[in-house]
Design an enzyme around this catalytic site. Sequence first.
Site, mmCIF file in Angstrom:
data_model
loop_
_atom_site.group_PDB
_atom_site.id
_atom_site.type_symbol
_atom_site.label_atom_id
_atom_site.label_comp_id
_atom_site.label_asym_id
_atom_site.label_seq_id
_atom_site.Cartn_x
_atom_site.Cartn_y
_atom_site.Cartn_z
ATOM 1 N N ARG A 83 10.994 3.341 4.593
ATOM 2 C CA ARG A 83 10.242 2.125 4.262
ATOM 3 C C ARG A 83 9.485 1.636 5.485
ATOM 4 O O ARG A 83 10.049 1.507 6.569
ATOM 5 C CB ARG A 83 11.207 1.036 3.774
ATOM 6 C CG ARG A 83 10.628 -0.369 3.684
ATOM 7 C CD ARG A 83 9.902 -0.611 2.370
ATOM 8 N NE ARG A 83 9.216 -1.878 2.352
ATOM 9 C CZ ARG A 83 9.656 -2.973 1.732
ATOM 10 N NH1 ARG A 83 10.799 -2.945 1.086
ATOM 11 N NH2 ARG A 83 8.945 -4.075 1.740
ATOM 12 N N ARG A 93 5.661 1.447 -1.839
ATOM 13 C CA ARG A 93 6.772 1.581 -0.906
ATOM 14 C C ARG A 93 7.723 2.684 -1.342
ATOM 15 O O ARG A 93 7.860 2.953 -2.535
ATOM 16 C CB ARG A 93 7.525 0.275 -0.759
ATOM 17 C CG ARG A 93 8.012 -0.280 -2.069
ATOM 18 C CD ARG A 93 8.283 -1.746 -2.037
ATOM 19 N NE ARG A 93 7.056 -2.436 -1.712
ATOM 20 C CZ ARG A 93 6.958 -3.717 -1.451
ATOM 21 N NH1 ARG A 93 7.997 -4.481 -1.506
ATOM 22 N NH2 ARG A 93 5.812 -4.269 -1.146
ATOM 23 N N ASP A 96 12.550 -0.387 -2.086
ATOM 24 C CA ASP A 96 12.632 -1.831 -1.895
ATOM 25 C C ASP A 96 13.962 -2.279 -2.486
ATOM 26 O O ASP A 96 14.244 -1.993 -3.654
ATOM 27 C CB ASP A 96 11.464 -2.507 -2.608
ATOM 28 C CG ASP A 96 11.345 -3.986 -2.327
ATOM 29 O OD1 ASP A 96 11.804 -4.429 -1.254
ATOM 30 O OD2 ASP A 96 10.798 -4.711 -3.177
ATOM 31 N N ASP A 98 16.046 -5.736 -3.015
ATOM 32 C CA ASP A 98 15.990 -7.200 -2.946
ATOM 33 C C ASP A 98 17.289 -7.791 -3.481
ATOM 34 O O ASP A 98 17.768 -7.382 -4.546
ATOM 35 C CB ASP A 98 14.839 -7.744 -3.796
ATOM 36 C CG ASP A 98 13.480 -7.453 -3.210
ATOM 37 O OD1 ASP A 98 13.366 -7.361 -1.973
ATOM 38 O OD2 ASP A 98 12.516 -7.324 -3.992
#
Length: 166
Positions: A83, A93, A96, A98
Amino acid sequence: MTTCYLALGSNLVNPLHQAIAARRALAASTELNVISSSSLYRSRPMGPQDQPDYLNAVIQLETDLAPLDLLDLCQKIELEQGRERKDERWGPRTIDLDILLYGKQVIDTPRLTVPHYGMKQREFVLLPLAEIANDLCLPDGSLLQFLAESIDSNGLQVFKRPQEWA
């Protein structure tokens, strides 16, 4: 142990491989206990449309890590998977991760906002989350089931069931 939910997304460098590798890295951590994973969903990019479609999922886990320590672990996994953090918002990307929810906590710091600031508007978050935690009540009292039933699916499609990728 605190129950947490992480969103996972990838649209570069073999997204299926990236998703599998991220889940394996989470499961391999001695500080986490992965409970369940949603299906992998294919979604259109939220930002610039001149990028590949995404694969998205939600992972439920338990941890004793503090919220910022969990964030650090997620960012370490992202970096290990190539990343690159750029100023481009919603750009492509490799991976990811989150933090969507950290127990029932509401967190608002310069590094971390929980519940995730955009989760209620994103079908690629709400629908996978509802798949594994449909009866969840968010910290603000919102019912996940109602949010998931109310959102437009925006072409979201199941790509692989949990047993096919997790």
